[in-house]
Design an enzyme around this catalytic site. Sequence first.
Site, PDB file in Angstrom:
ATOM      1  CD  GLU A 113      10.039  -2.610   7.966  1.00  0.00           C
ATOM      2  OE1 GLU A 113      10.400  -3.068   9.204  1.00  0.00           O
ATOM      3  OE2 GLU A 113       9.105  -2.566   7.287  1.00  0.00           O
ATOM      4  CB  CYS A 126       9.048  -8.464  -0.793  1.00  0.00           C
ATOM      5  SG  CYS A 126       7.923  -7.183  -0.675  1.00  0.00           S
ATOM      6  CB  CYS A 133       4.736   4.871  -0.381  1.00  0.00           C
ATOM      7  SG  CYS A 133       3.725   4.680  -1.949  1.00  0.00           S
ATOM      8  CB  CYS A 137      -2.995   3.184  -0.444  1.00  0.00           C
ATOM      9  SG  CYS A 137      -2.694   3.379  -2.263  1.00  0.00           S
ATOM     10  CB  CYS A 140      -0.749   1.020   2.163  1.00  0.00           C
ATOM     11  SG  CYS A 140       0.988   0.479   2.097  1.00  0.00           S
ATOM     12  CG  HIS A 247      -6.259  -2.459  -3.677  1.00  0.00           C
ATOM     13  ND1 HIS A 247      -5.802  -3.707  -3.525  1.00  0.00           N
ATOM     14  CD2 HIS A 247      -5.038  -1.661  -3.876  1.00  0.00           C
ATOM     15  CE1 HIS A 247      -4.442  -3.800  -3.380  1.00  0.00           C
ATOM     16  NE2 HIS A 247      -4.143  -2.504  -3.690  1.00  0.00           N
ATOM     17  CB  CYS A 368       0.834  -7.205   1.202  1.00  0.00           C
ATOM     18  SG  CYS A 368       1.503  -7.787  -0.151  1.00  0.00           S
TER      19      CYS A 368
END
Length: 376
Positions: A113, A126, A133, A137, A140, A247, A368
């Site tokens: 995306e 973006c 990924c 995390c 996410c 974070h 995000c």
Amino acid sequence: MSTVNPNPLPLVFEQKRGRAKPPRHLADLSGDERVAAAAALGEPAFRVKQVAQHYYGRLERDPANMTDLPAASRDRIVAELLPTLLNPVRTMEADKGATVKNLWKLFDGALVESVLMRYTDRATICVSSQAGCGMACPFCATGQGGLQRNMSTAEIVDQVVDAAGKMARGEIAGGPGRLSNVVFMGMGEPMANYKAVIGAVRRMVAPAPDGLGMSARNITVSTVGLVPRMKQLADEGIPVTLALSLHAPDDELRNELVPINTRWSVHEAVEAAWEYAQKTKRRVSIEYAMIKDINDQAWRADLLGDVLQSYGDWGWVHVNLIPLNPTPGSMWTASRPEDEREFVRRLIAKGIPTTVRDTRGSDIDGACGQLAATEV
């Protein structure tokens, strides 16, 4: 067992071997490789330059509009140099058409995306750098989906060309305009696909017909903290903005929120960011997702301020707080407004410039941490 992430996924740095590669594209080619490609097509070298002028200079991919190419061989030349890399699956809009999320299917069926966001003073795309990924995390959606594969330089660049073309043609709400900014904050960990990402950045900043002629200062490359690659980026001579997704200011929590911290600690990641700022004279952005009752305590704001201030107050850093965006099945939510305000107050009191990010696109799962690239 972890209290923050009861079912942690493993870190994955490399895609599985044996995956087929995307078709070769103009954006993958260096200058010498372009000459070789022209020879393989039985065409003079300037033909490739003509195609590049259309692609980079005019943001054009349709051979019918490349009338300076010989009609007899136009389709063949374009098919060889500009194969279709991104097949549109679905487009979603928010903010009255000023935010557009595209779901793309790649040649092998992988889904990625990209999100185009138009503001009054700029337009930002973006982009994704990987399908999925491998950084795991837990807050996410992309990280919880795992890594499928790295994207090629051209697959990354083509997201930018698509967005720039839509802006130029007036297809985004607000009329014709210019794409000004690129952020590597879509799917994937850019530093885990370093060669392709740097190749894409070089195409973006090179003047036409070798690239898009964008300013490196308007390109942001994010990372969860792959320290060796951060150091390598500092030596590339391309003054992009570096964004470190931190974070948490303490290793105990960051080990769980950002598992790469078990390889490179908070200290090592922040020091690499500071070294980047020192070498490039570019201010680094510290990204910090605000998660209710997890990492938003006042004492953690103080600790974050102390960690960053320990490297001096010469304007090397800026903190970008991100209200956590909801993801399906997540047990976490965004911080309370009063806790967010106190976090900001304490950082500013420490002399750390701090802003809270606009949650553009959250209602279309385009903000995000929300990109999951599913067809349903």
